[in-house]
Enzyme design. Structure first.
Site, PDB file in Angstrom:
ATOM      1  N   HIS A   8     -11.429  -5.832  -4.498  1.00 23.53           N
ATOM      2  CA  HIS A   8     -10.960  -6.059  -3.127  1.00 23.53           C
ATOM      3  C   HIS A   8     -11.894  -7.020  -2.393  1.00 23.53           C
ATOM      4  O   HIS A   8     -12.121  -6.908  -1.192  1.00 23.53           O
ATOM      5  CB  HIS A   8     -10.871  -4.720  -2.378  1.00 23.53           C
ATOM      6  CG  HIS A   8      -9.695  -4.622  -1.436  1.00 23.53           C
ATOM      7  ND1 HIS A   8      -8.507  -4.035  -1.777  1.00 23.53           N
ATOM      8  CD2 HIS A   8      -9.528  -5.038  -0.145  1.00 23.53           C
ATOM      9  CE1 HIS A   8      -7.672  -4.077  -0.751  1.00 23.53           C
ATOM     10  NE2 HIS A   8      -8.276  -4.685   0.249  1.00 23.53           N
ATOM     11  N   TYR A  52       0.878  -1.177   0.000  1.00 22.80           N
ATOM     12  CA  TYR A  52       0.000   0.000   0.000  1.00 22.80           C
ATOM     13  C   TYR A  52       0.912   1.223   0.000  1.00 22.80           C
ATOM     14  O   TYR A  52       1.926   1.233   0.708  1.00 22.80           O
ATOM     15  CB  TYR A  52      -0.857   0.040   1.267  1.00 22.80           C
ATOM     16  CG  TYR A  52      -1.982  -0.958   1.305  1.00 22.80           C
ATOM     17  CD1 TYR A  52      -2.974  -0.962   0.339  1.00 22.80           C
ATOM     18  CD2 TYR A  52      -2.077  -1.889   2.344  1.00 22.80           C
ATOM     19  CE1 TYR A  52      -4.022  -1.870   0.389  1.00 22.80           C
ATOM     20  CE2 TYR A  52      -3.127  -2.796   2.402  1.00 22.80           C
ATOM     21  CZ  TYR A  52      -4.090  -2.783   1.418  1.00 22.80           C
ATOM     22  OH  TYR A  52      -5.129  -3.672   1.471  1.00 22.80           O
TER      23      TYR A  52
HETATM   24  C1  LIG Z   1      -9.551 -10.400   5.488  1.00 21.97           C
HETATM   25  C2  LIG Z   1      -9.045  -9.782   4.214  1.00 21.97           C
HETATM   26  C3  LIG Z   1      -7.929  -8.974   4.254  1.00 21.97           C
HETATM   27  C4  LIG Z   1      -7.430  -8.429   3.069  1.00 21.97           C
HETATM   28  N1  LIG Z   1      -6.272  -7.697   3.113  1.00 21.97           N
HETATM   29  C5  LIG Z   1      -5.743  -7.234   1.960  1.00 21.97           C
HETATM   30  C6  LIG Z   1      -4.491  -6.563   1.970  1.00 21.97           C
HETATM   31  O1  LIG Z   1      -3.859  -6.409   3.000  1.00 21.97           O
HETATM   32  N2  LIG Z   1      -4.026  -6.116   0.777  1.00 21.97           N
HETATM   33  C7  LIG Z   1      -4.711  -6.285  -0.406  1.00 21.97           C
HETATM   34  O2  LIG Z   1      -4.250  -5.847  -1.457  1.00 21.97           O
HETATM   35  N3  LIG Z   1      -5.881  -6.930  -0.426  1.00 21.97           N
HETATM   36  C8  LIG Z   1      -6.419  -7.415   0.708  1.00 21.97           C
HETATM   37  N4  LIG Z   1      -7.587  -8.102   0.675  1.00 21.97           N
HETATM   38  C9  LIG Z   1      -8.245  -8.362  -0.613  1.00 21.97           C
HETATM   39  C10 LIG Z   1      -7.740  -9.681  -1.211  1.00 21.97           C
HETATM   40  O3  LIG Z   1      -6.393  -9.569  -1.580  1.00 21.97           O
HETATM   41  C11 LIG Z   1      -8.557 -10.087  -2.446  1.00 21.97           C
HETATM   42  O4  LIG Z   1      -8.614  -9.018  -3.351  1.00 21.97           O
HETATM   43  C12 LIG Z   1      -9.960 -10.539  -2.107  1.00 21.97           C
HETATM   44  O5  LIG Z   1      -9.995 -11.223  -0.888  1.00 21.97           O
HETATM   45  C13 LIG Z   1     -10.498 -11.432  -3.223  1.00 21.97           C
HETATM   46  O6  LIG Z   1     -11.792 -11.837  -2.963  1.00 21.97           O
HETATM   47  P1  LIG Z   1     -12.180 -13.268  -2.324  1.00 21.97           P
HETATM   48  O7  LIG Z   1     -11.930 -13.130  -0.867  1.00 21.97           O
HETATM   49  O8  LIG Z   1     -13.619 -13.392  -2.651  1.00 21.97           O
HETATM   50  O9  LIG Z   1     -11.299 -14.310  -2.958  1.00 21.97           O
HETATM   51  C14 LIG Z   1      -8.100  -8.654   1.838  1.00 21.97           C
HETATM   52  C15 LIG Z   1      -9.223  -9.468   1.815  1.00 21.97           C
HETATM   53  C16 LIG Z   1      -9.698 -10.041   2.982  1.00 21.97           C
HETATM   54  C17 LIG Z   1     -10.894 -10.953   2.912  1.00 21.97           C
END
Ligand SMILES: Cc1cc2nc3c(=O)[nH]c(=O)nc-3n(C[C@H](O)[C@H](O)[C@H](O)COP(=O)(O)O)c2cc1C
Length: 384
Positions: A282, A134
């Site tokens: 996301h 980030y």
């Molecule tokens: C609990 C959680 C924390 C996440 N933290 C980040 C993060 O730190 N950085 C980021 O780029 N995306 C983050 N994401 C988004 C994931 O990288 C991803 O885009 C997303 O989970 C994809 O959808 P799905 O959970 O349906 O597979 C997070 C998602 C979740 C569920």
């Protein structure tokens, strides 16, 4: 260590077991989305609504799920998406998940807000991870961090571009995850008291709980709440495409931009010097009521037209979904919640079991659609 998972076959099984093991505020942090969670549900529902075509008598005795992505040979076109605070879902969670990913020959992405450091993850998995970044207001910190992870052996940087500001997540508000008020603290203490096994295994034996990759820069790295307040101040909503140019100059390795959802952003993304793009909202955690990712895939893939590899995430919940994404133009998928649930349910063994299960499902889906190589995956695999 969590016991091996006897009764976990589908994503829903891992999710149910994660719910039983984690304190409520942590389970909801993983599980929830923004607003009324329309986009969170649409991500999954739109995958489920796609119909594959069953084909027969095609000699599928040698189905091969392997692929090459950004110069890496993978056992299947899947990357573990960056997930913040995964070190709280199981003891030293990122290290466990990275070991599982390495065993199954798929990349693991470590979040900026992971609990384990790059060094710990590399020592555990003996494989370089992808690092997710980030942008922080203090560019000197970013430059230092990039240099540090490069020295540690990271060669793929995932820069997240869909978090100009944090989405509004009602579950986190309800559970007191974000509040410093005493009622929120009381509520969290009550939720923790319901999960003594987690408290012992992860809460106590899993320390230190800090965002290890930023520990040197931040004030009070051991206090997750204060640390988060520092990080919130550091998140930079002023980032533009010019900053990608800056980032491109700073980072000699592979650069992946994560968070494209609209066709209007494809051209600048392709011109930015990025080596790959991730179509992502996301996981429905940012702006509720934006489109599901899979619904946008055909248009975005057509516009990119092979200039850079395209990954997609959001709602991928089975090996068959993985095949659907490839059929509609993705080179690979990123997967978020499923690995977090599998980790919470069974640690490294859980993530390995989940990955093996999906590889098997992918192979079965390929065979029953009549293809034996992913290079044959295209839109003809789907009902119009
Ligand atoms: C609990 C959680 C924390 C996440 N933290 C980040 C993060 O730190 N950085 C980021 O780029 N995306 C983050 N994401 C988004 C994931 O990288 C991803 O885009 C997303 O989970 C994809 O959808 P799905 O959970 O349906 O597979 C997070 C998602 C979740 C569920």
């Amino acid at each position: 260590m969590p016991t091996p998972l006897v009764f976990a076959a589908s994503c829903a099984d891992y999710r149910r077991q994660a719910r039983q093991r984690l304190p409520r505020f942590l389970f909801d942090y993983i599980d929830g989305g923004a607003g009324d969670e329309h986009t969170l549900h649409a991500n999954q529902a739109d995958f489920a609504a796609l119909r594959l075509r069953q084909r027969v008598l095609k000699d599928v005795s040698q189905c091969d799920t392997r692929c090459t992505l950004l110069g890496q040979s993978l056992a299947m076109p899947l990357v573990l998406a960056p997930i913040g605070m995964a070190g709280l879902y199981a003891r030293r969670g990122e290290a466990q998940a990275a070991r599982a990913a390495a065993a199954l020959k798929v990349p693991f992405s470590l979040s900026t807000v992971g609990i384990c450091s790059v060094a710990e993850v590399h020592a555990a998995s003996q494989t370089p991870c992808w690092f997710q970044l980030y942008m922080l207001r203090d560019r000197a910190i970013v430059a230092d961090l990039l240099q540090h992870i490069w020295q540690q052996g990271c060669r793929t940087l995932v820069f997240t571009i869909d978090l100009a500001v944090a989405g509004v997540r009602h579950r986190d508000q309800r559970n007191g995850l974000l509040t410093q008020h005493w009622t929120g603290k009381l509520s969290k203490a009550w939720q923790l008291a319901q999960r003594p096994q987690w408290l012992w295994d992860v809460g106590l034996r899993g320390k230190p709980h800090q965002f290890a990759n930023l520990a040197e820069q931040a004030t009070a790295p051991h206090d997750l709440n204060q640390f988060k307040a520092w990080l919130d101040q550091q998140f930079d909503p002023s980032v533009t495409w010019q900053d990608i140019t800056w980032l491109r100059q700073q980072w000699p390795g592979t650069l992946v931009l994560k968070g494209i959802l609209d066709c209007a952003d494809v051209e600048p993304a392709c011109d930015s010097g990025a080596d790959a793009l991730v179509l992502s909202n996301h996981g429905g955690r940012q702006l509720d009521d934006v489109a599901s990712t899979i619904s946008q895939l055909p248009m975005i893939a057509a516009q990119i037209d092979g200039r850079v590899p395209l990954l997609i995430d959001g709602g991928v919940r089975s090996g068959a979904d993985l095949l659907k994404a490839c059929a509609l133009g993705a080179n690979a998928v990123m997967v978020g919640r499923p690995w977090a649930w599998a980790l919470a349910a069974g640690g490294q063994a859980g993530v390995e079991q989940w990955l093996r299960g999906w590889q098997h499902e992918l192979r079965v889906a390929m065979a029953l659609c009549g293809i034996d190589s992913l290079s044959q995956a295209n839109s003809t695999l789907l009902k119009p």
